[in-house]
Structures are given as C-alpha cells and as structure tokens.
Design a protein around this motif. Structure first.
Motif, PDB file in Angstrom:
ATOM      1  N   ARG A 178       0.829  -1.206   0.000  1.00 13.53           N
ATOM      2  CA  ARG A 178       0.000   0.000   0.000  1.00 13.53           C
ATOM      3  C   ARG A 178       0.862   1.253   0.000  1.00 13.53           C
ATOM      4  N   GLU A 179       0.322   2.324  -0.572  1.00 13.13           N
ATOM      5  CA  GLU A 179       0.992   3.621  -0.537  1.00 13.13           C
ATOM      6  C   GLU A 179       0.345   4.480   0.537  1.00 13.13           C
ATOM      7  N   ARG A 180       1.157   5.279   1.211  1.00 12.43           N
ATOM      8  CA  ARG A 180       0.614   6.148   2.247  1.00 12.43           C
ATOM      9  C   ARG A 180       0.657   7.593   1.789  1.00 12.43           C
ATOM     10  N   GLU A 181      -0.204   8.368   2.352  1.00 10.34           N
ATOM     11  CA  GLU A 181      -0.208   9.790   2.066  1.00 10.34           C
ATOM     12  C   GLU A 181       0.951  10.451   2.814  1.00 10.34           C
ATOM     13  N   PRO A 182       1.811  11.184   2.108  1.00 12.74           N
ATOM     14  CA  PRO A 182       2.912  11.867   2.808  1.00 12.74           C
ATOM     15  C   PRO A 182       2.370  12.889   3.806  1.00 12.74           C
ATOM     16  N   GLY A 183       2.923  12.881   5.007  1.00 10.26           N
ATOM     17  CA  GLY A 183       2.495  13.818   6.041  1.00 10.26           C
ATOM     18  C   GLY A 183       3.465  14.976   6.174  1.00 10.26           C
ATOM     19  N   PRO A 184       3.215  15.866   7.116  1.00  7.12           N
ATOM     20  CA  PRO A 184       4.089  17.033   7.316  1.00  7.12           C
ATOM     21  C   PRO A 184       5.485  16.661   7.787  1.00  7.12           C
ATOM     22  N   GLY A 185       5.656  15.452   8.305  1.00  8.96           N
ATOM     23  CA  GLY A 185       6.975  15.028   8.764  1.00  8.96           C
ATOM     24  C   GLY A 185       7.987  14.879   7.647  1.00  8.96           C
ATOM     25  N   LEU A 186       7.510  14.786   6.398  1.00  7.74           N
ATOM     26  CA  LEU A 186       8.418  14.594   5.269  1.00  7.74           C
ATOM     27  C   LEU A 186       9.433  15.723   5.164  1.00  7.74           C
ATOM     28  N   ARG A 187       9.023  16.927   5.469  1.00  8.18           N
ATOM     29  CA  ARG A 187       9.931  18.079   5.391  1.00  8.18           C
ATOM     30  C   ARG A 187      11.097  17.898   6.360  1.00  8.18           C
ATOM     31  N   HIS A 188      10.833  17.411   7.555  1.00 13.68           N
ATOM     32  CA  HIS A 188      11.890  17.210   8.544  1.00 13.68           C
ATOM     33  C   HIS A 188      12.860  16.113   8.087  1.00 13.68           C
ATOM     34  N   ILE A 189      12.326  15.065   7.475  1.00 14.47           N
ATOM     35  CA  ILE A 189      13.176  13.952   7.044  1.00 14.47           C
ATOM     36  C   ILE A 189      14.092  14.381   5.911  1.00 14.47           C
ATOM     37  N   THR A 190      13.564  15.141   4.962  1.00 15.89           N
ATOM     38  CA  THR A 190      14.416  15.600   3.866  1.00 15.89           C
ATOM     39  C   THR A 190      15.507  16.543   4.378  1.00 15.89           C
ATOM     40  N   HIS A 191      15.149  17.398   5.334  1.00 23.01           N
ATOM     41  CA  HIS A 191      16.167  18.294   5.902  1.00 23.01           C
ATOM     42  C   HIS A 191      17.248  17.482   6.606  1.00 23.01           C
TER      43      HIS A 191
END
Length: 266
Positions: free
Chosen positions: A152-165
């Motif tokens: 399954r695919e999940r909807e990206p949440g706001p935490g993605l910004r922190h992970i990329t940083h």
C-alpha cells in the motif's frame, strides 16, 4: 518545538492506526527489512522510545541502560533479539497499546523542552530538536517497511519536510561514517514537495545537484529505495557518490537495497 513535536505525533499516530488494522497473521508476516515482521518493527520503535524517555527524564538511568545495551552488542546480540526478549510476552494488539502510551508520553515531554536543550543518546549528545527529528525519521522509515509489506501507498504527512532536511544535513555523515573523504562542495538539493512547494538547500548549480520528488529523496536517505528506483536526478561526482551511499541515520555504515528491491537487508 511545538510544530516539530506535532508532526512527530502525527507520524506516530498514522503508523499506529495502520497497525491497528493488522490481522494476527499480518503481525507475523515478514517485511523486506532484515525479514522483520510488523511486530519486530513496532517492538524496535517501542524499545528506543522507552530509552528516549529515560534520556529525557532520567539521565543516570539512560546511561546505565546504554552501557547494558553496549555489553549486549559486544556479545554479538542483535537489537531485534533484545527487543523480542523484552516484549515477547505481548501480542500485536498489546504491543501496540504499550507503544501508544510510550510515544504519547515522549512527545509530551519533548514538547515541553527548549529546542536547544541537550539530551544524551547513542553517540554525541543531541539537541532536543535533533532528537525529535531523529525519532520522526526512525518512525517514518520503519513504518515504510510495513506499508511496503502490505503493498500500500501512504499519504505523505508534514513530517516529510523534517526527514528531507535531516537527509541533507547528514551529507557529511554518510562519508565520515565510512571513513571516506567528504566530497566538496556539497551538492545543491532541489526537491518538490507533495504540496507543490519547492524545497532547496545550498548554492544553485547545474553541474552538482540532486533534484526530484521529496518523497523519493526521503526513501533514498533512509535506505528504503535504491536510487535507480526513484525519480531523482543527479549530476556531478559528489552527487553521484552521495546518492549511492546516502545514510541519514546513526549507527554503522549500511548498504541500501539493490536496484529493483525494496530492501537488501535479510
């Protein structure tokens, strides 16, 4: 810390909600991450959320726990075995309930801290901000293993910004951890967020860059995808080396999945 810990809590809760739908058979189904099951993934997160609570509330207790864990590692015991031994009496639903208690307490404690406060961990002390970001990344990455197992695919949440940083700021760590010279200058990173925003780090360059979807970059730096299986583009020797070795998490140098595989770790 308010926005960061809100995003951390959202990441925890999204994974907990997914795990609440698992059947008893799915709790014991193997993922591609070392063959761990969802039970193993949650037990791993729970183990380190409990030690994180010690780091926040009882430094002496954390130091004793860290020393004991180091002795286990020195004796050749793997972290998965240690977590199984601690929580093996709990079935999936009970494990999930305990984890929910622990992560709710951890987030509340971190939210009350100054972002620059120092916390002990497995390595140099970390700021509370970095500590929370690391827990978010860890939860997201191990959660990805479960989403992948379920197909399954999940909807990206706001935490993605922190992970990329975190992925960008650990550029040097990727090489230092392997005892390699750090290529300079670091590549320009330009990512497209799921919301349509553009996220960028460094000096713009057409010769030394990594660019593409933010989600694909997060999957790369957490070693959940090989670069060949992403829509990322890169140019320059530094970017080529980095996208081949990228590792945003602490611990020994690890190899990501081979092309076409979700994970090479079995």
């Amino acid at each position: 810390m308010h926005d960061l810990t809100a995003d951390l809590l959202a990441e925890y809760r999204q994974l907990a909600e997914l795990c609440a739908t698992l059947s008893s058979e799915q709790w014991r189904q193997r993922t591609d991450f070392y063959g761990w099951t969802p039970w193993d993934e949650v037990a791993h997160l729970l183990f380190f959320d409990e030690t994180a609570l010690l780091a926040v509330n009882d430094v002496a207790g954390f130091e004793a726990d860290r020393a004991a864990l180091a002795r286990e590692f020195a004796a050749g015991t793997e972290i998965s075995a240690i977590a199984r031994r601690r929580f093996n009496h709990l079935e999936g639903d009970a494990l999930l309930a305990l984890w929910r208690q622990r992560y709710e307490a951890l987030v509340a404690a971190l939210a009350a801290m100054d972002a620059k406060a120092r916390l002990p961990w497995y390595g140099p002390p970390m700021s509370a901000r970095s500590f929370a970001t690391a827990r978010l990344m860890e939860t997201w990455a191990h959660g990805q293993d479960i989403w992948d197992m379920l197909g399954r695919e999940r909807e990206p949440g706001p935490g993605l910004r922190h992970i990329t940083h975190l992925g960008v700021t650990t550029y040097g760590w990727t090489f230092v951890n392997r005892k390699l010279a750090v290529p300079q200058p670091a590549p320009y990173v330009a990512l497209q967020a799921p919301t349509g925003e553009d996220w960028a780090w460094g000096e713009p360059s057409t010769e030394n860059f990594v660019r593409g979807p933010a989600l694909d970059f997060a999957l790369l730096v957490t070693q959940r995808r090989n670069r060949a299986d992403t829509r990322l583009e890169w140019a320059g020797d530094a970017a080529d080396q980095w996208t081949r070795l990228a590792q945003c998490f602490a611990g020994e140098a690890a190899d990501g999945p081979s092309p076409g595989a979700r994970s090479s770790r079995r």
